[in-house]
Design a protein around this motif. Sequence first.
Motif, PDB file in Angstrom:
ATOM      1  N   UNK A 257      11.109   5.421   2.611  1.00 42.23           N
ATOM      2  CA  UNK A 257      11.946   6.504   2.127  1.00 42.23           C
ATOM      3  C   UNK A 257      11.661   6.777   0.651  1.00 42.23           C
ATOM      4  N   UNK A 258      11.187   7.972   0.365  1.00 48.89           N
ATOM      5  CA  UNK A 258      11.003   8.424  -1.011  1.00 48.89           C
ATOM      6  C   UNK A 258      10.120   7.481  -1.838  1.00 48.89           C
ATOM      7  N   UNK A 259       9.188   6.822  -1.154  1.00 48.21           N
ATOM      8  CA  UNK A 259       8.287   5.877  -1.821  1.00 48.21           C
ATOM      9  C   UNK A 259       9.023   4.740  -2.521  1.00 48.21           C
ATOM     10  N   UNK A 260      10.277   4.508  -2.189  1.00 51.90           N
ATOM     11  CA  UNK A 260      11.064   3.503  -2.902  1.00 51.90           C
ATOM     12  C   UNK A 260      11.734   2.488  -1.989  1.00 51.90           C
ATOM     13  N   UNK A 261      12.081   2.888  -0.770  1.00 53.67           N
ATOM     14  CA  UNK A 261      12.842   2.010   0.118  1.00 53.67           C
ATOM     15  C   UNK A 261      12.110   1.853   1.446  1.00 53.67           C
ATOM     16  N   UNK A 262      11.821   0.608   1.801  1.00 58.84           N
ATOM     17  CA  UNK A 262      11.177   0.288   3.068  1.00 58.84           C
ATOM     18  C   UNK A 262      12.246  -0.040   4.105  1.00 58.84           C
ATOM     19  N   UNK A 263      12.149   0.574   5.270  1.00 50.52           N
ATOM     20  CA  UNK A 263      13.083   0.335   6.366  1.00 50.52           C
ATOM     21  C   UNK A 263      12.350  -0.355   7.507  1.00 50.52           C
ATOM     22  N   UNK A 264      12.953  -1.402   8.045  1.00 51.67           N
ATOM     23  CA  UNK A 264      12.398  -2.145   9.177  1.00 51.67           C
ATOM     24  C   UNK A 264      13.441  -2.198  10.277  1.00 51.67           C
ATOM     25  N   UNK A 265      13.047  -1.802  11.490  1.00 50.21           N
ATOM     26  CA  UNK A 265      14.001  -1.788  12.601  1.00 50.21           C
ATOM     27  C   UNK A 265      13.390  -2.449  13.836  1.00 50.21           C
ATOM     28  N   UNK A 266      14.206  -3.296  14.492  1.00 51.33           N
ATOM     29  CA  UNK A 266      13.885  -3.823  15.816  1.00 51.33           C
ATOM     30  C   UNK A 266      12.628  -4.664  15.882  1.00 51.33           C
ATOM     31  N   UNK A 267      11.993  -4.637  17.039  1.00 47.08           N
ATOM     32  CA  UNK A 267      10.810  -5.443  17.308  1.00 47.08           C
ATOM     33  C   UNK A 267      11.133  -6.628  18.191  1.00 47.08           C
ATOM     34  N   UNK A 268      10.140  -7.473  18.357  1.00 43.97           N
ATOM     35  CA  UNK A 268      10.320  -8.653  19.192  1.00 43.97           C
ATOM     36  C   UNK A 268      10.099  -9.928  18.405  1.00 43.97           C
ATOM     37  N   UNK A 269      11.044 -10.851  18.511  1.00 39.50           N
ATOM     38  CA  UNK A 269      10.882 -12.166  17.902  1.00 39.50           C
ATOM     39  C   UNK A 269      10.242 -13.093  18.931  1.00 39.50           C
ATOM     40  N   UNK A 270      10.244 -14.383  18.658  1.00 34.58           N
ATOM     41  CA  UNK A 270       9.631 -15.331  19.573  1.00 34.58           C
ATOM     42  C   UNK A 270      10.373 -15.394  20.896  1.00 34.58           C
ATOM     43  N   UNK A 271      11.690 -15.194  20.856  1.00 38.87           N
ATOM     44  CA  UNK A 271      12.483 -15.414  22.065  1.00 38.87           C
ATOM     45  C   UNK A 271      13.285 -14.211  22.532  1.00 38.87           C
ATOM     46  N   UNK A 272      13.381 -13.147  21.722  1.00 42.41           N
ATOM     47  CA  UNK A 272      14.219 -12.025  22.142  1.00 42.41           C
ATOM     48  C   UNK A 272      13.788 -10.726  21.471  1.00 42.41           C
ATOM     49  N   UNK A 273      14.346  -9.625  22.003  1.00 38.96           N
ATOM     50  CA  UNK A 273      14.111  -8.304  21.438  1.00 38.96           C
ATOM     51  C   UNK A 273      15.240  -7.980  20.463  1.00 38.96           C
TER      52      UNK A 273
END
Length: 421
Positions: A257-273
């Motif tokens: 966002x606006x070259x200033x804020x990184x957003x990370x959502x979801x994905x898969x870990x070792x044991x769950x989504x």
Amino acid sequence: MFGFSRRRMKLGRLKVQLADSAQGTRSPIKQSKRTSNTNNGESGGRASGQSDELNCQYSSDAPEANNTTTGKSENWMVLSIAGDKPTPRFNHAAAVIGNKMVVVGGESENGLLEDVQVLNFDRFTWSAPSSKIYLSPTSLPLKIPACKGHSLVSWGQKVLLVGGKTEPGSERVSVWAFDIETECWSLMEAKGDIPVARSGHTVVRASSVLILFGGEDSKRRKLNDLHMFDLKSLTWLPLHCTGTGPSPRSNHVAALYDDKILLIFGGGSKSRTLNDLYSLDFETMIWSRIKKKRGFPSPRAGCCGVLCGTKWDYVEAFEVPFLEDVLSVLNSMSGGKALGLDSFTMAFWQHYWEFVRLEAMNFFKVFYEFGSFERSLNVTFLVLIPKKEGAEELKYFKLYKLGELFIQANLLKFWQVGLRR
């Protein structure tokens, strides 16, 4: 083109509201007035505010999807595309430059791909670059490796291919550049603290800097490290942050966002989504977990999204147990165990997984798409096979179930094909 069922696609939206910024340490990213694009069609939005704390709202009142979406109505429609359609694939990457979308690599039913496909939005026509000249720093002809789980970001008139699981494999992340005009590849000779090779990671671009997060290494270990790559000096640097950051994961979604804020959502870990949402303020270098308000997306991995202003639109992936989940369960089983006296042990499935995984994953895909499985899986025929020639007494016969014999024959077929490779 995209390897997921049309029935399961939905258009959703995360509305990220940014408050006034707090003062903090200087960001490692040089700020730019221009808004940059992120990987897989994700783009940085325009706004004047910034913060290390965000509030998030979610809505998913958009109708069920058919194939493709229009930007205003949020309704899906089928596009008429000319040209030779690319091979069906998944785990590929795409980026948009001007009026073209570039698709690179991925995985088909026959293995990893190394092709480049271009969709022209003016004519809605697919084409494959005819040039086979790949330039290296030493001017020697090169060829990009077949890859999956990589990232593709735009930079001027080039698309940058970052990381991914490749054939042949590599120990460190590589960065390739494809020039849209000359249709030539070049390998960027990186230096510095180059990240370990990985797939399922995300890469976003801020001006002339790439930001890489997470993924999965060659030993299938999930990662949550953060790195930056300066496109001018071709130097990798690790980024160290404070605060509560995302857990190790792969196949998540990222946006800048606006070259200033990184957003990370979801994905898969070792044991769950996962369905958690995090932000990193590059001015303070502090991670924050965004509080859930109202509704919130269900756990998912392998989806994609685009940041438009303060709204983050995403398209859900097909809702099946993804490969990591199945493999995690399989690897947690004791290798000496088997489903029956005449069945293969778990050690066989674990060792020869690469040869049988397509058949196994197709089973899960059909089950989750149609909600049923072949009735014959619960039906079998018994057959007596003599242990020696001229056997007459029952003790000299071996009892087999025909269903298992059929499955084992198919597994051996895959195993023999793998040996020939």
